[in-house]
Design a protein around this motif. Sequence first.
Motif, PDB file in Angstrom:
ATOM      1  N   MET A   1       0.821  -1.199   0.000  1.00  0.00           N
ATOM      2  CA  MET A   1       0.000   0.000   0.000  1.00  0.00           C
ATOM      3  C   MET A   1       0.860   1.256   0.000  1.00  0.00           C
ATOM      4  N   SER A   2       1.885   1.253   0.838  1.00  0.00           N
ATOM      5  CA  SER A   2       2.725   2.460   0.916  1.00  0.00           C
ATOM      6  C   SER A   2       3.479   2.703  -0.393  1.00  0.00           C
ATOM      7  N   ASP A   3       3.763   1.629  -1.132  1.00  0.00           N
ATOM      8  CA  ASP A   3       4.426   1.810  -2.423  1.00  0.00           C
ATOM      9  C   ASP A   3       3.521   2.536  -3.416  1.00  0.00           C
ATOM     10  N   LEU A   4       2.231   2.274  -3.358  1.00  0.00           N
ATOM     11  CA  LEU A   4       1.303   2.975  -4.241  1.00  0.00           C
ATOM     12  C   LEU A   4       1.227   4.456  -3.875  1.00  0.00           C
ATOM     13  N   ILE A   5       1.180   4.743  -2.591  1.00  0.00           N
ATOM     14  CA  ILE A   5       1.147   6.134  -2.137  1.00  0.00           C
ATOM     15  C   ILE A   5       2.457   6.827  -2.517  1.00  0.00           C
ATOM     16  N   LYS A   6       3.562   6.104  -2.376  1.00  0.00           N
ATOM     17  CA  LYS A   6       4.873   6.661  -2.727  1.00  0.00           C
ATOM     18  C   LYS A   6       4.933   6.971  -4.225  1.00  0.00           C
ATOM     19  N   SER A   7       4.396   6.081  -5.058  1.00  0.00           N
ATOM     20  CA  SER A   7       4.415   6.320  -6.506  1.00  0.00           C
ATOM     21  C   SER A   7       3.533   7.514  -6.867  1.00  0.00           C
ATOM     22  N   MET A   8       2.439   7.709  -6.153  1.00  0.00           N
ATOM     23  CA  MET A   8       1.602   8.881  -6.385  1.00  0.00           C
ATOM     24  C   MET A   8       2.351  10.152  -6.009  1.00  0.00           C
ATOM     25  N   SER A   9       3.112  10.088  -4.939  1.00  0.00           N
ATOM     26  CA  SER A   9       3.898  11.241  -4.501  1.00  0.00           C
ATOM     27  C   SER A   9       4.990  11.589  -5.512  1.00  0.00           C
ATOM     28  N   VAL A  10       5.646  10.561  -6.039  1.00  0.00           N
ATOM     29  CA  VAL A  10       6.687  10.780  -7.043  1.00  0.00           C
ATOM     30  C   VAL A  10       6.080  11.389  -8.306  1.00  0.00           C
ATOM     31  N   ALA A  11       4.947  10.860  -8.738  1.00  0.00           N
ATOM     32  CA  ALA A  11       4.284  11.390  -9.931  1.00  0.00           C
ATOM     33  C   ALA A  11       3.838  12.835  -9.705  1.00  0.00           C
ATOM     34  N   ALA A  12       3.336  13.130  -8.519  1.00  0.00           N
ATOM     35  CA  ALA A  12       2.906  14.497  -8.211  1.00  0.00           C
ATOM     36  C   ALA A  12       4.095  15.453  -8.224  1.00  0.00           C
ATOM     37  N   SER A  13       5.244  15.007  -7.710  1.00  0.00           N
ATOM     38  CA  SER A  13       6.425  15.880  -7.737  1.00  0.00           C
ATOM     39  C   SER A  13       6.890  16.113  -9.169  1.00  0.00           C
ATOM     40  N   GLY A  14       6.753  15.103 -10.028  1.00  0.00           N
ATOM     41  CA  GLY A  14       7.094  15.263 -11.436  1.00  0.00           C
ATOM     42  C   GLY A  14       6.169  16.250 -12.130  1.00  0.00           C
ATOM     43  N   MET A  15       4.879  16.179 -11.817  1.00  0.00           N
ATOM     44  CA  MET A  15       3.931  17.131 -12.405  1.00  0.00           C
ATOM     45  C   MET A  15       4.228  18.547 -11.942  1.00  0.00           C
ATOM     46  N   GLN A  16       4.551  18.689 -10.670  1.00  0.00           N
ATOM     47  CA  GLN A  16       4.869  20.008 -10.130  1.00  0.00           C
ATOM     48  C   GLN A  16       6.123  20.580 -10.789  1.00  0.00           C
ATOM     49  N   ALA A  17       7.135  19.746 -10.958  1.00  0.00           N
ATOM     50  CA  ALA A  17       8.386  20.195 -11.580  1.00  0.00           C
ATOM     51  C   ALA A  17       8.149  20.604 -13.035  1.00  0.00           C
ATOM     52  N   GLN A  18       7.376  19.823 -13.768  1.00  0.00           N
ATOM     53  CA  GLN A  18       7.112  20.151 -15.175  1.00  0.00           C
ATOM     54  C   GLN A  18       6.246  21.404 -15.315  1.00  0.00           C
ATOM     55  N   SER A  19       5.350  21.624 -14.364  1.00  0.00           N
ATOM     56  CA  SER A  19       4.543  22.843 -14.443  1.00  0.00           C
ATOM     57  C   SER A  19       5.414  24.074 -14.186  1.00  0.00           C
ATOM     58  N   GLN A  20       6.402  23.939 -13.300  1.00  0.00           N
ATOM     59  CA  GLN A  20       7.323  25.057 -13.077  1.00  0.00           C
ATOM     60  C   GLN A  20       8.177  25.289 -14.328  1.00  0.00           C
ATOM     61  N   ARG A  21       8.608  24.219 -14.949  1.00  0.00           N
ATOM     62  CA  ARG A  21       9.373  24.341 -16.192  1.00  0.00           C
ATOM     63  C   ARG A  21       8.554  25.045 -17.263  1.00  0.00           C
ATOM     64  N   LEU A  22       7.297  24.670 -17.379  1.00  0.00           N
ATOM     65  CA  LEU A  22       6.415  25.281 -18.372  1.00  0.00           C
ATOM     66  C   LEU A  22       6.194  26.771 -18.076  1.00  0.00           C
ATOM     67  N   ARG A  23       6.155  27.119 -16.798  1.00  0.00           N
ATOM     68  CA  ARG A  23       6.001  28.524 -16.418  1.00  0.00           C
ATOM     69  C   ARG A  23       7.191  29.348 -16.907  1.00  0.00           C
ATOM     70  N   HIS A  24       8.398  28.810 -16.771  1.00  0.00           N
ATOM     71  CA  HIS A  24       9.593  29.530 -17.233  1.00  0.00           C
ATOM     72  C   HIS A  24       9.652  29.598 -18.758  1.00  0.00           C
ATOM     73  N   VAL A  25       9.231  28.539 -19.418  1.00  0.00           N
ATOM     74  CA  VAL A  25       9.172  28.564 -20.882  1.00  0.00           C
ATOM     75  C   VAL A  25       8.193  29.646 -21.337  1.00  0.00           C
ATOM     76  N   SER A  26       7.055  29.750 -20.651  1.00  0.00           N
ATOM     77  CA  SER A  26       6.068  30.779 -20.993  1.00  0.00           C
ATOM     78  C   SER A  26       6.631  32.180 -20.798  1.00  0.00           C
ATOM     79  N   GLU A  27       7.381  32.376 -19.714  1.00  0.00           N
ATOM     80  CA  GLU A  27       8.021  33.674 -19.483  1.00  0.00           C
ATOM     81  C   GLU A  27       9.023  33.994 -20.585  1.00  0.00           C
ATOM     82  N   ASN A  28       9.761  32.980 -21.010  1.00  0.00           N
ATOM     83  CA  ASN A  28      10.731  33.193 -22.083  1.00  0.00           C
ATOM     84  C   ASN A  28      10.028  33.602 -23.376  1.00  0.00           C
TER      85      ASN A  28
END
Length: 126
Positions: A1-28
């Motif tokens: 069970m904790s592995d599923l929660i951990k994978s959701m956390s990893v995926a959420a951190s990836g989404m957050q990182a990519q959204s920040q990347r997209l924000r900088h691309v938009s500024e550029n």
Amino acid sequence: MSDLIKSMSVAASGMQAQSQRLRHVSENIANADTPGYHRKTISFRDAVDGEGVRPGPVRLDRSDLVKIFDPGHPLADDSGHYDGSNVDLVIEIADAREAQRSYEANLKLFDQARQMTQSLFEILRG
């Protein structure tokens, strides 16, 4: 069970990182015509606890600025040139697409883990 929660956390951190990347691309892209603007870049690193990714520091691209000839421009020097930006729209669009696809991949992973967690709860209730 904790592995599923951990994978959701990893995926959420990836989404957050990519959204920040997209924000900088938009500024550029928004500042592509701003005189003297340096393109922003961001890199990613593993989180300290090993559970996801974190965006690294924002860096300015120090490549040469484009010299633009426009003697009537208020920033023009004696030769009629001024510094443009170093933003290449083709690169920014490619970066935006890559960030979008990475975000979508993380979203699919998050959704799969959520569905598996939901199925596990149903089995345990059953």
